[in-house]
Scaffold this motif. Structure first.
Motif, short mmCIF file in Angstrom:
data_model
loop_
_atom_site.label_atom_id
_atom_site.label_comp_id
_atom_site.label_asym_id
_atom_site.label_seq_id
_atom_site.Cartn_x
_atom_site.Cartn_y
_atom_site.Cartn_z
N TYR A 190 57.03 40.33 31.74
CA TYR A 190 55.57 40.45 31.64
C TYR A 190 55.24 41.84 32.19
O TYR A 190 55.27 42.05 33.41
CB TYR A 190 54.92 39.34 32.45
N GLY A 191 54.95 42.78 31.31
CA GLY A 191 54.73 44.15 31.72
C GLY A 191 53.29 44.60 31.52
O GLY A 191 52.66 44.26 30.51
N ILE A 192 52.78 45.36 32.47
CA ILE A 192 51.43 45.89 32.39
C ILE A 192 51.45 47.37 32.77
O ILE A 192 52.07 47.75 33.76
CB ILE A 192 50.46 45.13 33.31
N SER A 193 50.78 48.19 31.98
CA SER A 193 50.61 49.60 32.32
C SER A 193 49.11 49.90 32.40
O SER A 193 48.32 49.37 31.61
CB SER A 193 51.27 50.51 31.27
N SER A 247 44.00 49.33 30.52
CA SER A 247 45.13 48.46 30.85
C SER A 247 45.75 47.92 29.56
O SER A 247 45.03 47.54 28.64
CB SER A 247 44.67 47.28 31.73
N GLU A 248 47.08 47.95 29.51
CA GLU A 248 47.81 47.42 28.36
C GLU A 248 48.89 46.47 28.87
O GLU A 248 49.68 46.84 29.74
CB GLU A 248 48.45 48.54 27.55
N SER A 249 48.93 45.27 28.31
CA SER A 249 49.95 44.29 28.71
C SER A 249 50.83 43.94 27.51
O SER A 249 50.36 43.90 26.37
CB SER A 249 49.31 43.02 29.29
N ALA A 288 42.31 51.24 38.64
CA ALA A 288 43.05 50.11 38.07
C ALA A 288 44.52 50.23 38.46
O ALA A 288 45.23 51.12 37.99
CB ALA A 288 42.91 50.10 36.55
N LEU A 289 44.97 49.34 39.33
CA LEU A 289 46.37 49.29 39.73
C LEU A 289 47.09 48.25 38.86
O LEU A 289 46.56 47.17 38.60
CB LEU A 289 46.51 48.93 41.20
N ALA A 290 48.31 48.58 38.42
CA ALA A 290 48.99 47.74 37.44
C ALA A 290 49.23 46.32 37.96
O ALA A 290 49.00 45.34 37.25
CB ALA A 290 50.32 48.39 37.04
#
Length: 223
Positions: A79-82, A120-122, A186-188
């Protein structure tokens, strides 16, 4: 399907890029205080106070991954978020420097009120329990990729203390310590959402604060 996970490894990366342009108003004088308790102030020295005003930009990029293995032989489910936080602001500050003989001491404080572009992109979230025990079965998508953006007001604070050793009249070696704080970005890792509803992962948390600090070394030329 992660409540029975055998292995979880979170990873986190963060990078900060900054640029600024300032107008500087300077006021310098020669000072000597024979009665001072500080030795260098008892000698003749130059003191400069500078006021700064200008424009600054800060770009904070982060990547947080939540890597899970549920059962022996299963593939890793990530589960990745940038996140990307671009801050554009008006900056004001003060810098004070004292020069005497071979040494200089300089302190700087700057603050900015900035408009922030937050994104934010997940990645897709997969279930590792829906494989009927066969590791070769395709993973089942639980949540599709999501992109979220928002705008807000943020802050940038900078503090620096620096000592300079003069090699000659123009060149000097610099060493000091920096602190850079970003407010309401916005912190990942703050974007991770482990709920399972129709709106899960669609909220951008732009209330994070982060502090970067560390030593710095350099070479200066003054004329």
């Amino acid at each position: 399907g992660w409540t029975t996970a055998d292995f979880i490894r979170p990873t986190y990366q963060s990078s900060l890029h900054m640029a600024e342009m300032n107008f500087v108003w300077s006021n310098c004088c020669v000072s000597c205080r024979p009665d001072s308790a500080i030795a260098w102030k008892r000698c003749e020295h130059c003191v400069c106070t500078e006021f700064l005003a200008g424009f600054t930009w800060a770009g904070l990029n982060e990547q947080a991954n939540y890597n899970v293995i549920c059962c022996p032989g299963d593939p890793v489910s990530t589960y990745g978020i940038s996140t990307m936080s671009n801050l554009y602001g008006l900056q004001f500050g003060i810098r004070r420097r004292a020069d005497w003989e071979r040494w200089s001491l300089q302190t700087t404080f700057k603050g900015a009120v900035a408009w922030s572009d937050l994104q934010s992109e997940s990645t897709s979230v997969f279930s590792t329990l829906a494989q009927s025990g066969n590791p070769n079965d395709p993973l089942v998508t639980v949540r599709d990729p999501i992109q979220v953006s928002d705008g807000d007001v943020s802050g940038i604070l900078q503090f620096n203390v620096m000592a300079v050793y003069h090699l000659n009249a123009n060149w000097g070696l610099r060493a000091g310590y920096n602190m850079i704080g970003l407010v309401d970005v916005a912190l990942a890792a703050d974007q991770w959402d482990f709920t399972d509803t129709v709106v899960s992962g669609r909220r951008l948390d732009g209330t994070g604060d982060v502090l970067f600090h560390g030593a710095n070394f350099g070479l200066e030329y003054r004329w």
